[in-house]
Design an enzyme around this catalytic site. Structure first.
Site, short mmCIF file in Angstrom:
data_model
loop_
_atom_site.label_atom_id
_atom_site.label_comp_id
_atom_site.label_asym_id
_atom_site.label_seq_id
_atom_site.Cartn_x
_atom_site.Cartn_y
_atom_site.Cartn_z
N HIS A 28 1.71 4.41 -2.85
CA HIS A 28 1.81 5.87 -2.67
C HIS A 28 3.19 6.34 -3.13
O HIS A 28 3.32 7.39 -3.75
CB HIS A 28 1.66 6.24 -1.19
CG HIS A 28 0.27 6.21 -0.66
ND1 HIS A 28 -0.77 6.90 -1.24
CD2 HIS A 28 -0.26 5.62 0.45
CE1 HIS A 28 -1.87 6.72 -0.52
NE2 HIS A 28 -1.59 5.95 0.51
N HIS B 163 3.43 6.73 -6.72
CA HIS B 163 2.67 7.92 -7.14
C HIS B 163 3.59 9.16 -7.08
O HIS B 163 3.51 10.04 -7.93
CB HIS B 163 1.46 8.08 -6.21
CG HIS B 163 0.37 8.94 -6.74
ND1 HIS B 163 -0.68 9.34 -5.95
CD2 HIS B 163 0.14 9.49 -7.96
CE1 HIS B 163 -1.50 10.10 -6.67
NE2 HIS B 163 -1.03 10.20 -7.89
N HIS C 62 0.84 -1.20 0.00
CA HIS C 62 0.00 0.00 0.00
C HIS C 62 0.88 1.26 0.00
O HIS C 62 0.74 2.13 -0.86
CB HIS C 62 -0.91 -0.02 1.24
CG HIS C 62 -1.78 1.19 1.38
ND1 HIS C 62 -3.12 1.17 1.05
CD2 HIS C 62 -1.52 2.44 1.80
CE1 HIS C 62 -3.63 2.38 1.26
NE2 HIS C 62 -2.67 3.17 1.73
N GLU C 63 1.78 1.33 0.97
CA GLU C 63 2.62 2.52 1.06
C GLU C 63 3.53 2.63 -0.16
O GLU C 63 3.82 3.74 -0.62
CB GLU C 63 3.45 2.50 2.35
CG GLU C 63 2.61 2.54 3.63
CD GLU C 63 1.56 3.65 3.65
OE1 GLU C 63 1.78 4.69 3.02
OE2 GLU C 63 0.50 3.44 4.28
ZN LIG Z 1 -2.80 5.21 2.08
#
Ligand SMILES: [Zn+2]
Length: 685
Positions: free
Chosen positions: A474, A477, A470-471
């Site tokens: 990010h 991104h 998940h991290e």
């Molecule tokens: Zn998040």
């Protein structure tokens, strides 16, 4: 005496000279950097030239880089490696930095130029990104009070200063309660039921706290959740649960009840100054969702079917009775019995799964997926020292050379706040205005994994591995960002879009071919057996009613508390209790994000009236991943190219609904999300 924060940073990639920096360098550096920023803005606002995009908007986007550099370093340190001295500076600086922001974003002469450009936005030959940057800056000014009358503007600025103080205090109070608590386990009786990995982590935490022979459970999620899952000592589970869920609710210096109440009162006043009836209305007006009705309607689509999953509790109760327990399932029992039911029903034992998920291999898995999807590679730079010896540094390379730097800070420690998050030391942009070329992003991922004993590997749970992915999503991104202007770089997107790249990336962890390649036993190197993958897959909807109810309850309470239109003083504990009762939260579930320590809502404003964003983005990620399913290949090159272009690299340069449409060829539908949570299928008994 020179201040290393203000001198040029000449280290690799322009990283800060971490070893030379002391807390006492920050106040002077902040003052100088704020002065610098205001000087730049005064100069561009006072220009005798007519406003153009280049001399006003692009110049404003470029201004204040010194302040950004110092702030980014400061907030990364106060989150990941804080100290009493840094915390004191944080309390001192929070209102001053908020005041600076108000001064910048209500600068009348500058706003007049931006406003004039916005009036003419269709006639000044802007490309789509420039137009978007102009719109975003204009809105930043409006939402900071640039259009208010002078007395209202002064009140708005005072509110923002006080909110900065309060949100700082809120976070520090939670950390104080977390580092205060330790559950010391003495002897075998206290360790009953704990598998080897939980014992090892508890012994490691004890060593770090100077307790030579013993074991300590802390309030870090990677301690508390396994303890609640495995400990056979119901009394200790209850003690741990109560400590976990009462952070911020103790009389004395770290009490967050009054802090949260004052934050709520000031947010309502802020919203009213902007002409909104509630803070939720104000916050939602700049989101994809737009309105409370849209948020509530989405949350109710999962709340009702999830709450109806009585079968989950019934199964736990049946098992508890067969163990000779009587009475109700309590919140500190749920994970314990759920794990037992999971073992019985799916033959899945968390302790048997973890050996296939060593941290290093899961990091390799994340890097490999990024390589296959986006053609980038991660090269370890162990020669670069940063702020803590546990942090690994990687150079990120694209087809044409380095595209950024990635810092991986994976372990829990007392100087780090709880949770997991991505942040940046520098944002990607090409609008740098100097000959140094484009600014490459420096991104950090923070996790709070319990570190393995010296010489032993750190083994992750499937949940931990999902958090890692998940991290990392990010992080991608930020790293893949490919825009001109910093204002729209990387994760600077609308907040109900920001969880799309992160949650989407979690899907690759569940792909059997990824698991076969990377989930290997830490001792033998054997890949995870097919049968175990199959069992993980069959169990994926297990306990989803519980998880959904817990999440949705927190999101609904967030929305309710920020939807208040009355400025009567609020008792946050009583409000929360009444709201959960009204919603009908089953007593056995319990919430672990109580308002008194809900950092998403009160350590800053970015998730206030915004805890729903995870579900909003889940509609997009579930629907989005189906594009790969439909293509028949989780790494389909054509889909991956669209994903890179419209989602991971476009930042906020495209309106998010349009960006999603460009990637998927249509708008998202909620069915894939409901299916993903097991809420569309008949209930399993
Ligand atoms: Zn998040």
């Amino acid at each position: 005496m020179t201040n290393p924060l203000l001198a040029p940073w000449t280290g690799p990639y322009g990283l800060p000279p971490f070893a030379d920096i002391r807390a006492e360098h920050f106040p002077a550096a902040f003052s100088a950097a704020m002065r610098d920023h205001l000087g730049e803005i005064d100069a561009l606002a006072a220009s005798s030239e007519a406003p153009t995009f280049a001399n006003t908007v692009a110049a404003f986007d470029r201004a204040g880089r010194l302040l950004e550099r110092v702030s980014a370093l400061f907030y990364n340190l106060t989150s990941s490696e804080t100290s009493p001295a840094l915390q004191a500076v944080q309390r001192e600086m929070a209102p001053l930095l908020a005041a600076h922001d108000s001064r910048v974003f209500t600068h009348a002469a500058l706003f007049a130029r931006i406003d004039a450009l916005r009036e003419r936005r269709d006639r000044i030959g802007l490309d789509p990104e420039q137009r978007r940057v102009l719109e975003r800056f204009h809105l930043d000014f409006v939402r900071a009070g640039a259009r208010l009358a002078p007395t209202e503007q002064a009140r708005h600025a005072a509110i923002m200063r006080r909110l900065a103080e309060l949100t700082t205090r809120f976070g520090q109070n939670v950390l104080a309660d977390e580092s205060e608590f330790r559950l010391v386990l003495e002897g075998e009786a206290d360790l009953a039921g704990l598998p080897a990995f939980v014992r090892a982590a508890a012994q490691q935490a004890a060593r770090e706290r100077g307790i030579a022979a013993g074991a300590v459970i802390t309030l870090s999620r990677s301690h508390i959740v396994p303890f609640l899952t495995f400990s056979e000592r119901r009394d200790l589970r209850e003690a741990a649960w109560r400590a976990w869920t009462s952070r911020g609710e103790h009389d004395g210096a770290s009490d967050n009840r009054g802090v949260a109440a004052e934050i709520l009162r000031l947010r309502l006043e802020q919203a009213r100054l902007h002409g909104y009836a509630s803070y939720a209305d104000f916050a939602l007006s700049d989101t994809m969702a737009r309105s409370q009705a849209a948020v509530t309607s989405l949350l109710e689509q999962v709340w009702r079917p999830a709450r109806a999953r009585d079968d989950e509790r019934a199964a736990l109760e049946a098992l508890a009775r067969s163990h000779g327990e009587s009475g109700e399932i309590e919140p500190w029992d749920w994970r314990f019995y759920a794990e037992k039911v999971r073992q019985e029903r799916y033959d899945l034992d968390e302790a048997a799964v973890k050996p296939y998920f060593p941290l290093e291999r899961m990091v390799d898995a994340a890097f490999d997926c990024a390589a296959r999807l986006f053609g980038i590679s991660f090269v370890a730079r162990d020669d670069i020292a940063v702020y803590h010896c546990d942090v690994r540094v990687y150079e990120v390379r694209g087809a044409a050379g380095p595209i950024g730097l990635f810092l991986h800070d994976n372990f829990a420690r007392p100087t780090k706040r709880s949770g997991a998050w991505m942040s940046s030391y520098r944002l990607q942009s090409r609008n740098t205005g100097d000959d140094a070329g484009p600014a490459l992003p420096i991104v950090v991922n923070n996790n709070n994994f319990a570190k393995g004993a010296p010489g032993a590997p750190t083994l992750l749970s499937v949940d931990d591995a999902r958090t890692l992915f998940h991290e990392f999503g990010h992080g991608l991104h930020g790293l893949l960002s490919n825009v001109t202007y910093e204002r729209v770089s990387g994760t600077s997107v609308l907040r109900d879009f920001v969880e799309l790249p992160s949650q989407l990336f979690e899907h690759w962890l569940e792909e059997p071919e990824v698991l076969k390649r990377h989930a290997r036993h830490h001792e033998t190197g054997e890949p995870i057996p097919d049968a175990l993958i199959e069992r993980l897959h069959r169990a994926r909807h297990f306990n989803q009613g519980y998880e959904t109810v817990r999440y949705a309850a927190s999101a609904l309470v967030d929305m309710a508390v920020h939807a208040r239109t009355s400025s009567e003083p609020i008792d946050v504990v009583a409000f929360e209790r009444a709201e959960l009762e009204r919603l009908g939260l089953p007593a056995a579930v319990g919430v672990n994000h109580r308002l008194v320590h809900f950092q998403h809502l009160f350590s800053g404003s970015s998730y206030a009236a915004g805890y729903y964003v995870y579900l909003w983005a889940e509609v997009l990620d579930a629907d989005g991943f189906d594009a790969f399913v439909e293509a028949g290949d989780p790494f389909d090159p054509a889909v991956a190219r669209r994903l890179a272009r419209f989602i991971y690299s476009s930042g906020n340069s495209i309106e998010p609904g349009e960006a999603y449409h460009a990637f998927r060829g249509r708008a998202a539908t909620p069915e894939p999300m409901l299916r993903q949570r097991g809420l569309l299928e008949p209930v399993e008994r």
